[in-house]
Write a protein that holds these residues in place. Structure first.
Motif, PDB file in Angstrom:
ATOM      1  N   ASP A 133       1.787   1.994  -3.395  1.00  0.00           N
ATOM      2  CA  ASP A 133       0.726   2.722  -4.111  1.00  0.00           C
ATOM      3  C   ASP A 133       0.940   4.228  -3.991  1.00  0.00           C
ATOM      4  O   ASP A 133       0.825   4.978  -4.961  1.00  0.00           O
ATOM      5  CB  ASP A 133      -0.647   2.396  -3.525  1.00  0.00           C
ATOM      6  CG  ASP A 133      -1.100   0.977  -3.798  1.00  0.00           C
ATOM      7  OD1 ASP A 133      -0.541   0.332  -4.704  1.00  0.00           O
ATOM      8  OD2 ASP A 133      -2.032   0.527  -3.111  1.00  0.00           O
ATOM      9  N   ILE A 134       1.204   4.662  -2.775  1.00  0.00           N
ATOM     10  CA  ILE A 134       1.392   6.093  -2.523  1.00  0.00           C
ATOM     11  C   ILE A 134       2.601   6.620  -3.290  1.00  0.00           C
ATOM     12  O   ILE A 134       2.544   7.699  -3.913  1.00  0.00           O
ATOM     13  CB  ILE A 134       1.566   6.361  -1.014  1.00  0.00           C
ATOM     14  CG1 ILE A 134       0.308   5.948  -0.251  1.00  0.00           C
ATOM     15  CG2 ILE A 134       1.896   7.833  -0.759  1.00  0.00           C
ATOM     16  CD1 ILE A 134      -0.942   6.718  -0.615  1.00  0.00           C
ATOM     17  N   ARG A 180      -7.750   0.155  -4.135  1.00  0.00           N
ATOM     18  CA  ARG A 180      -6.366   0.355  -4.579  1.00  0.00           C
ATOM     19  C   ARG A 180      -6.246   1.556  -5.509  1.00  0.00           C
ATOM     20  O   ARG A 180      -5.276   2.314  -5.439  1.00  0.00           O
ATOM     21  CB  ARG A 180      -5.853  -0.901  -5.271  1.00  0.00           C
ATOM     22  CG  ARG A 180      -5.470  -2.008  -4.334  1.00  0.00           C
ATOM     23  CD  ARG A 180      -4.194  -1.679  -3.586  1.00  0.00           C
ATOM     24  NE  ARG A 180      -3.777  -2.780  -2.740  1.00  0.00           N
ATOM     25  CZ  ARG A 180      -2.604  -2.860  -2.140  1.00  0.00           C
ATOM     26  NH1 ARG A 180      -1.714  -1.906  -2.297  1.00  0.00           N
ATOM     27  NH2 ARG A 180      -2.305  -3.885  -1.375  1.00  0.00           N
ATOM     28  N   GLY A 197      -5.541   6.845   9.644  1.00  0.00           N
ATOM     29  CA  GLY A 197      -5.374   7.007   8.203  1.00  0.00           C
ATOM     30  C   GLY A 197      -6.088   8.230   7.663  1.00  0.00           C
ATOM     31  O   GLY A 197      -5.528   8.991   6.856  1.00  0.00           O
ATOM     32  N   CYS A 243       1.929   8.453   3.366  1.00  0.00           N
ATOM     33  CA  CYS A 243       2.393   7.094   3.671  1.00  0.00           C
ATOM     34  C   CYS A 243       1.798   6.613   4.997  1.00  0.00           C
ATOM     35  O   CYS A 243       1.349   5.466   5.118  1.00  0.00           O
ATOM     36  CB  CYS A 243       3.915   7.035   3.711  1.00  0.00           C
ATOM     37  SG  CYS A 243       4.703   7.121   2.089  1.00  0.00           S
ATOM     38  N   THR A 297      -1.921   5.725   4.417  1.00  0.00           N
ATOM     39  CA  THR A 297      -2.219   4.430   3.790  1.00  0.00           C
ATOM     40  C   THR A 297      -1.956   3.271   4.736  1.00  0.00           C
ATOM     41  O   THR A 297      -2.627   2.238   4.658  1.00  0.00           O
ATOM     42  CB  THR A 297      -1.418   4.276   2.480  1.00  0.00           C
ATOM     43  OG1 THR A 297      -2.049   3.274   1.684  1.00  0.00           O
ATOM     44  CG2 THR A 297       0.025   3.863   2.723  1.00  0.00           C
ATOM     45  N   ASN A 324      -6.266   4.516  -3.451  1.00  0.00           N
ATOM     46  CA  ASN A 324      -4.997   4.650  -2.742  1.00  0.00           C
ATOM     47  C   ASN A 324      -3.930   5.280  -3.640  1.00  0.00           C
ATOM     48  O   ASN A 324      -3.135   6.112  -3.201  1.00  0.00           O
ATOM     49  CB  ASN A 324      -4.540   3.274  -2.263  1.00  0.00           C
ATOM     50  CG  ASN A 324      -3.626   3.346  -1.063  1.00  0.00           C
ATOM     51  OD1 ASN A 324      -3.795   4.190  -0.192  1.00  0.00           O
ATOM     52  ND2 ASN A 324      -2.657   2.467  -1.008  1.00  0.00           N
ATOM     53  N   ALA A 330      -9.231   9.871   1.413  1.00  0.00           N
ATOM     54  CA  ALA A 330      -9.025   8.870   2.463  1.00  0.00           C
ATOM     55  C   ALA A 330     -10.357   8.378   3.021  1.00  0.00           C
ATOM     56  O   ALA A 330     -10.517   7.174   3.286  1.00  0.00           O
ATOM     57  CB  ALA A 330      -8.162   9.447   3.578  1.00  0.00           C
ATOM     58  N   ALA A 387       0.826  -1.203   0.000  1.00  0.00           N
ATOM     59  CA  ALA A 387       0.000   0.000   0.000  1.00  0.00           C
ATOM     60  C   ALA A 387       0.865   1.260   0.000  1.00  0.00           C
ATOM     61  O   ALA A 387       0.526   2.263  -0.633  1.00  0.00           O
ATOM     62  CB  ALA A 387      -0.933   0.000   1.213  1.00  0.00           C
ATOM     63  N   TYR A 413      -5.105   0.881   5.043  1.00  0.00           N
ATOM     64  CA  TYR A 413      -5.007  -0.521   4.644  1.00  0.00           C
ATOM     65  C   TYR A 413      -5.070  -1.431   5.866  1.00  0.00           C
ATOM     66  O   TYR A 413      -5.768  -2.446   5.861  1.00  0.00           O
ATOM     67  CB  TYR A 413      -3.714  -0.777   3.867  1.00  0.00           C
ATOM     68  CG  TYR A 413      -3.738  -2.113   3.164  1.00  0.00           C
ATOM     69  CD1 TYR A 413      -4.087  -2.211   1.822  1.00  0.00           C
ATOM     70  CD2 TYR A 413      -3.443  -3.288   3.845  1.00  0.00           C
ATOM     71  CE1 TYR A 413      -4.136  -3.434   1.180  1.00  0.00           C
ATOM     72  CE2 TYR A 413      -3.497  -4.520   3.218  1.00  0.00           C
ATOM     73  CZ  TYR A 413      -3.836  -4.582   1.889  1.00  0.00           C
ATOM     74  OH  TYR A 413      -3.903  -5.810   1.267  1.00  0.00           O
TER      75      TYR A 413
END
Length: 325
Positions: A45-46, A175, A131, A79, A82, A178, A146, A42, A86
C-alpha cells in the motif's frame, strides 16, 4: 475413602498435564497474531501511494543518489509505520475476538493458550505506538493520517466487524488511509490524489463482504456483491491506465489481478463451502499486492510495478506458515 482416592488418581493420570508454552512457542504465537503475510500487503500500500504522489518517479530520477534523498528516508519511515499500524490493528482483532474464537477458531493463538489476552493487547498497543511514531518522523500530516488509520483499525475490531454495511466500509477506509499514508511522502500531492484512496476502499469492501461466509458458509448475494465490487475496481484501474501517460503498461498487472481473484470467488459462489470461501478471501487479501503493483505501474512505470509485485512471492511464502485470515 481409599476407593475415592484411587479413582481420583486414575482420573488425574488420564488427564494430560497442562504445560506452560515455552518462550519460543509464545514468541511464534505472537508473531502469528500479527499475520506477517498480510503485513507485506500493507507495505505494498505504501509503495503504491508513494508512486501516486510522484515520490517513486523522483527516486528513480535520482538514480544512484536515491538512497541519500529525503524521499528515501520518508519511504523507510512510512513502511515502518504501516508495519506497526497493520500489525497492531490485526492483533487487536484477535484480542477482541478471543471469546468468539474459543468457539469458532480454537486453533488461534489466544484460544489455544499460547498467548494471553493481556500479552496480545500489550503487543498491539506497542505496534500501534510504533506505527504512529514512525509516521510523525516524516511529517505532522503523515502522523495525523497514521492516527486516523490506527483509530479506524481499532474501531473495526470493536464495532465495525459486527456491522454488515459499515464493517466493509470501515475496513476499506483503513486500507485507503494506508495508501494515502504512502502518498503523504509528498504532502503537497494529497490535494490532487486523495480520491485514489477510494480504490482500496472498494476493493477491501469486496473482500470483507466475501469473508462473511468464511466460517459458516457463504451466501450467493454476498459473493455476488463482492464480485460486483471487484469489477468496479478493475474498471477503475483500466480507466486510470488510459488517462495517465505512464499507464500504458498496466494491462498485464490488471489481468493478473483479475485472474487471481475472480476464479476462487466463482468456485466459492458455486458451492458456498466455507473452505472455498476462505480461499477466495485469502486470494483477495494476498492480491492486494497485485492491486498495488497495478497502481504503481500506472503512476511510476512498469519497472516500479514489477518491484512492488516482487512482494507477492514473499507474502505467499509467509502465508504457507502463518494464517492470513
Amino acid at each position: 475413602m481409599a476407593t475415592e482416592s484411587a479413582a481420583k488418581e486414575r482420573t488425574e493420570a488420564a488427564t494430560p498435564a497442562t504445560s506452560t508454552p515455552s518462550t519460543a512457542v509464545r514468541i511464534l504465537a505472537h508473531l502469528r497474531l500479527m499475520r506477517p503475510a498480510n503485513i507485506v500487503t500493507a507495505v505494498a500500500d505504501i509503495l503504491a501511494g508513494f508512486a501516486i504522489c510522484g515520490g517513486a518517479a523522483g527516486l528513480i530520477a535520482l538514480g544512484a543518489e536515491a538512497t541519500t534523498s529525503p524521499l528515501f528516508s520518508s519511504l523507510f519511515w512510512l513502511c515502518l509505520s504501516t508495519i506497526g499500524l497493520y500489525g497492531g490493528g490485526i492483533v487487536f482483532n484477535d484480542v477482541f475476538d478471543a471469546d468468539l474464537d474459543r468457539q469458532e477458531r480454537p486453533e488461534r493463538a489466544i484460544p489455544c493458550g499460547q498467548a494471553s489476552v493481556a500479552s496480545a493487547a500489550t503487543l498491539a498497543s506497542i505496534l500501534l505506538a510504533v506505527g504512529i511514531g514512525a509516521a510523525f518522523m516524516v511529517s505532522l500530516l503523515s502522523g495525523a493520517i497514521a492516527v486516523i488509520v490506527a483509530s479506524l483499525a481499532v474501531m473495526y475490531d470493536v464495532l465495525g466487524k459486527h456491522r454488515s454495511l459499515f464493517g466493509p466500509i470501515n475496513m476499506g477506509l483503513c486500507r485507503g488511509g494506508n495508501l494515502l499514508l504512502g502518498a503523504s511522502a509528498v504532502p503537497s500531492s494529497l490535494a490532487d490524489v486523495w480520491p485514489l484512496g477510494l480504490v482500496p476502499v472498494v476493493y477491501i469492501a469486496a473482500v470483507t463482504t466475501v469473508s462473511r461466509g468464511e466460517v459458516h458458509g457463504g451466501n450467493r448475494n454476498a459473493l455476488s456483491g463482492g464480485a460486483l465490487l471487484y469489477l468496479v475496481v478493475l474498471a477503475t484501474l483500466v480507466t486510470l491506465a488510459a488517462m495517465v501517460p505512464t499507464g500504458g503498461h498496466a494491462a498485464p498487472f490488471a489481468l493478473l489481478l483479475a485472474w487471481l481473484i475472480i476464479p476462487p470467488l466463482a468456485r466459492a459462489w458455486k458451492t458456498l463451502e466455507p473452505r472455498l470461501v476462505g480461499k477466495a478471501v485469502k486470494a483477495g487479501v494476498l492480491s492486494l499486492i497485485v492491486l498495488n503493483s497495478t497502481l504503481a505501474s500506472i503512476f511510476a512505470g512498469w519497472q516500479y510495478g514489477i518491484a512492488v509485485l516482487a512482494l507477492l512471492p514473499l507474502s505467499l511464502w509467509l502465508a504457507r506458515t502463518f494464517a492470513v485470515t
